[in-house]
Motif scaffolding. Sequence first.
Motif, PDB file in Angstrom:
ATOM      1  N   GLN A   1     -13.659 -23.869 -29.521  1.00 21.38           N
ATOM      2  CA  GLN A   1     -12.792 -24.698 -30.646  1.00 21.38           C
ATOM      3  C   GLN A   1     -14.380 -24.917 -31.551  1.00 21.38           C
ATOM      4  N   GLU A   2     -15.477 -24.672 -31.248  1.00 21.97           N
ATOM      5  CA  GLU A   2     -16.597 -24.760 -32.461  1.00 21.97           C
ATOM      6  C   GLU A   2     -16.102 -23.893 -33.759  1.00 21.97           C
ATOM      7  N   ASP A   3     -15.290 -23.183 -33.435  1.00 22.18           N
ATOM      8  CA  ASP A   3     -14.854 -22.312 -34.885  1.00 22.18           C
ATOM      9  C   ASP A   3     -13.296 -22.772 -35.212  1.00 22.18           C
ATOM     10  N   LEU A   4     -12.881 -23.801 -34.465  1.00 22.29           N
ATOM     11  CA  LEU A   4     -11.400 -24.221 -34.619  1.00 22.29           C
ATOM     12  C   LEU A   4     -11.326 -25.479 -35.063  1.00 22.29           C
ATOM     13  N   ALA A   5     -11.748 -25.806 -36.398  1.00 19.67           N
ATOM     14  CA  ALA A   5     -12.004 -27.425 -36.824  1.00 19.67           C
ATOM     15  C   ALA A   5     -10.619 -28.220 -36.824  1.00 19.67           C
ATOM     16  N   GLN A   6      -9.624 -27.490 -37.272  1.00 20.08           N
ATOM     17  CA  GLN A   6      -8.263 -28.239 -37.269  1.00 20.08           C
ATOM     18  C   GLN A   6      -7.378 -28.703 -36.170  1.00 20.08           C
ATOM     19  N   GLU A   7      -7.805 -27.558 -34.932  1.00 20.49           N
ATOM     20  CA  GLU A   7      -7.322 -27.634 -33.552  1.00 20.49           C
ATOM     21  C   GLU A   7      -8.070 -28.640 -32.806  1.00 20.49           C
ATOM     22  N   LYS A   8      -9.541 -28.659 -33.003  1.00 16.92           N
ATOM     23  CA  LYS A   8     -10.269 -29.423 -32.288  1.00 16.92           C
ATOM     24  C   LYS A   8     -10.003 -30.925 -32.902  1.00 16.92           C
ATOM     25  N   GLU A   9      -9.768 -31.142 -34.079  1.00 12.86           N
ATOM     26  CA  GLU A   9      -9.471 -32.472 -34.495  1.00 12.86           C
ATOM     27  C   GLU A   9      -8.216 -32.615 -33.814  1.00 12.86           C
ATOM     28  N   ASP A  10      -6.932 -31.845 -34.149  1.00 13.02           N
ATOM     29  CA  ASP A  10      -5.976 -32.251 -33.644  1.00 13.02           C
ATOM     30  C   ASP A  10      -5.654 -32.724 -32.283  1.00 13.02           C
ATOM     31  N   ASN A  11      -6.620 -32.106 -31.248  1.00 16.72           N
ATOM     32  CA  ASN A  11      -6.519 -32.231 -29.889  1.00 16.72           C
ATOM     33  C   ASN A  11      -6.973 -33.684 -29.451  1.00 16.72           C
ATOM     34  N   LYS A  12      -7.469 -34.323 -30.542  1.00 14.18           N
ATOM     35  CA  LYS A  12      -8.120 -35.919 -30.113  1.00 14.18           C
ATOM     36  C   LYS A  12      -6.972 -36.779 -30.051  1.00 14.18           C
ATOM     37  N   GLN A  13      -5.536 -36.382 -30.728  1.00 15.12           N
ATOM     38  CA  GLN A  13      -4.436 -37.280 -30.741  1.00 15.12           C
ATOM     39  C   GLN A  13      -3.458 -36.825 -29.818  1.00 15.12           C
ATOM     40  N   ASN A  14      -2.899 -37.598 -29.164  1.00 20.84           N
ATOM     41  CA  ASN A  14      -2.008 -37.423 -28.215  1.00 20.84           C
ATOM     42  C   ASN A  14      -2.171 -36.213 -27.386  1.00 20.84           C
ATOM     43  N   PRO A  15      -3.249 -35.984 -26.836  1.00 21.83           N
ATOM     44  CA  PRO A  15      -3.555 -34.774 -26.195  1.00 21.83           C
ATOM     45  C   PRO A  15      -2.541 -34.157 -24.976  1.00 21.83           C
ATOM     46  N   GLU A  16      -2.220 -35.064 -24.335  1.00 23.06           N
ATOM     47  CA  GLU A  16      -1.176 -34.936 -23.148  1.00 23.06           C
ATOM     48  C   GLU A  16       0.225 -34.260 -23.742  1.00 23.06           C
ATOM     49  N   GLU A  17       0.852 -34.786 -24.662  1.00 19.44           N
ATOM     50  CA  GLU A  17       1.781 -34.060 -25.580  1.00 19.44           C
ATOM     51  C   GLU A  17       1.562 -32.719 -25.896  1.00 19.44           C
ATOM     52  N   LYS A  18       0.137 -32.419 -26.378  1.00 21.12           N
ATOM     53  CA  LYS A  18      -0.001 -30.810 -27.154  1.00 21.12           C
ATOM     54  C   LYS A  18      -0.132 -29.933 -25.542  1.00 21.12           C
ATOM     55  N   LYS A  19      -0.613 -30.621 -24.486  1.00 20.62           N
ATOM     56  CA  LYS A  19      -0.840 -29.914 -23.297  1.00 20.62           C
ATOM     57  C   LYS A  19       0.473 -29.671 -22.700  1.00 20.62           C
ATOM     58  N   ALA A  20       1.363 -30.608 -22.782  1.00 19.90           N
ATOM     59  CA  ALA A  20       2.783 -30.126 -22.334  1.00 19.90           C
ATOM     60  C   ALA A  20       3.650 -29.167 -23.089  1.00 19.90           C
ATOM     61  N   ALA A  21       3.418 -29.396 -24.444  1.00 15.24           N
ATOM     62  CA  ALA A  21       3.864 -28.441 -25.142  1.00 15.24           C
ATOM     63  C   ALA A  21       3.308 -26.895 -25.197  1.00 15.24           C
ATOM     64  N   LEU A  22       2.200 -26.821 -25.035  1.00 12.02           N
ATOM     65  CA  LEU A  22       1.589 -25.326 -24.710  1.00 12.02           C
ATOM     66  C   LEU A  22       2.067 -24.824 -23.374  1.00 12.02           C
ATOM     67  N   LYS A  23       2.071 -25.670 -22.292  1.00 13.38           N
ATOM     68  CA  LYS A  23       2.661 -25.323 -20.955  1.00 13.38           C
ATOM     69  C   LYS A  23       4.273 -25.078 -21.224  1.00 13.38           C
ATOM     70  N   GLU A  24       4.756 -25.558 -22.065  1.00 20.66           N
ATOM     71  CA  GLU A  24       6.244 -25.061 -22.455  1.00 20.66           C
ATOM     72  C   GLU A  24       6.026 -23.375 -22.790  1.00 20.66           C
ATOM     73  N   ILE A  25       5.347 -23.239 -23.973  1.00 27.42           N
ATOM     74  CA  ILE A  25       5.197 -22.098 -24.728  1.00 27.42           C
ATOM     75  C   ILE A  25       4.836 -21.147 -23.634  1.00 27.42           C
ATOM     76  N   ILE A  26       3.668 -21.279 -22.914  1.00 24.48           N
ATOM     77  CA  ILE A  26       3.210 -20.332 -22.046  1.00 24.48           C
ATOM     78  C   ILE A  26       4.391 -19.853 -20.980  1.00 24.48           C
ATOM     79  N   SER A  27       5.194 -20.896 -20.510  1.00 21.50           N
ATOM     80  CA  SER A  27       6.259 -20.458 -19.703  1.00 21.50           C
ATOM     81  C   SER A  27       7.171 -19.662 -20.373  1.00 21.50           C
ATOM     82  N   ASP A  28       7.637 -19.774 -21.455  1.00 14.14           N
ATOM     83  CA  ASP A  28       8.486 -19.097 -22.128  1.00 14.14           C
ATOM     84  C   ASP A  28       8.039 -17.588 -22.284  1.00 14.14           C
TER      85      ASP A  28
END
Length: 310
Positions: free
Chosen positions: A164-191
């Motif tokens: 994330q050192e080179d992913l400024a937007q993603e690093k910032e985004d993950n500070k907000q509602n991290p559990e929601e983002k984690k759940a969505a990524l799990k759904e994406i990986i499952s698909d």
Amino acid sequence: NHKAIKSFFPNAQLFGFTGTPIFDENATNKIREDQYETYITTETIFQKLLHAYTITHAIDDKNVLKFHIDYFKGKGSQNPKPGEPIAQQAIADAILEKHHAATNHKKFNALLATASINNAIEYYRLFKEMQQQKQAGNPDFVPLHIACVFSPPADGNKDIQQIQEDLAQEKEDNKQNPEEKKAALKEIISDYNRQYGTSHSISEFDLYYQDVQTRIKNQKYSNKDYPHKNKIDITIVVDMLLTGFDSKYLNALYVDKNLKYHGLIQAFSRTNRVLNDTKPYGNILDFRSQQVAVNQAIALFSGEDNGRAK
């Protein structure tokens, strides 16, 4: 790093190489000395410019392709303002409609660059729903294989923090509602696992990320040698894959995020790797009416010959 190298090797002569130099116009990082604050540029770090090989030279020498850029206007009479987002539904419709033509009937594949992790998740779910509806209405409809990749909340994981050192937007985004983002990524990986018969998990995110990159690159194989069911047609991204990733069989970029200067050139350049006559240029479909930003970036990185570069 540069400071550390200079202090450790005080008599060294250093040469810096960069594909996207930082000029006064595109500098964003500041350095403070005493009471003065100045922007950091490539020249302030590496001093005298020895040689410039610009994007114009590279295109002339056939080392990279030109860009073919379309600015999406939509079907209504209202033209969006530069940088202004338009409805995701309209963008998704346009991508599904244009993808075959843009990629030479899926000979190549594409990236969709989005403005945030939330946007990426929304697009992923929207495409999934739209394609399911099309399949229900038409049994002959062949859905595009759409993957999505963004970094998860780091949660103290050193590997993710380093990514994330080179992913400024993603690093910032993950500070907000991290559990929601984690759940969505799990759904994406499952698909993804269901689609490709893999067994990736968020706990070993890097293996998933590497697999996505490999499948994008495996577009180079014919469907006979590597069946299309194993390939990815479109990968939805935020920051990932927009710098440093090369695949000659990636020829299209759909843009729904504001880009400028080096970030714009880096993102566009994912599409312009030379292959053969079946790939005359990198295809860009911009949904943010960024013609001014494109012209500024092309001019800046073309040096003295920016009129011809445009």
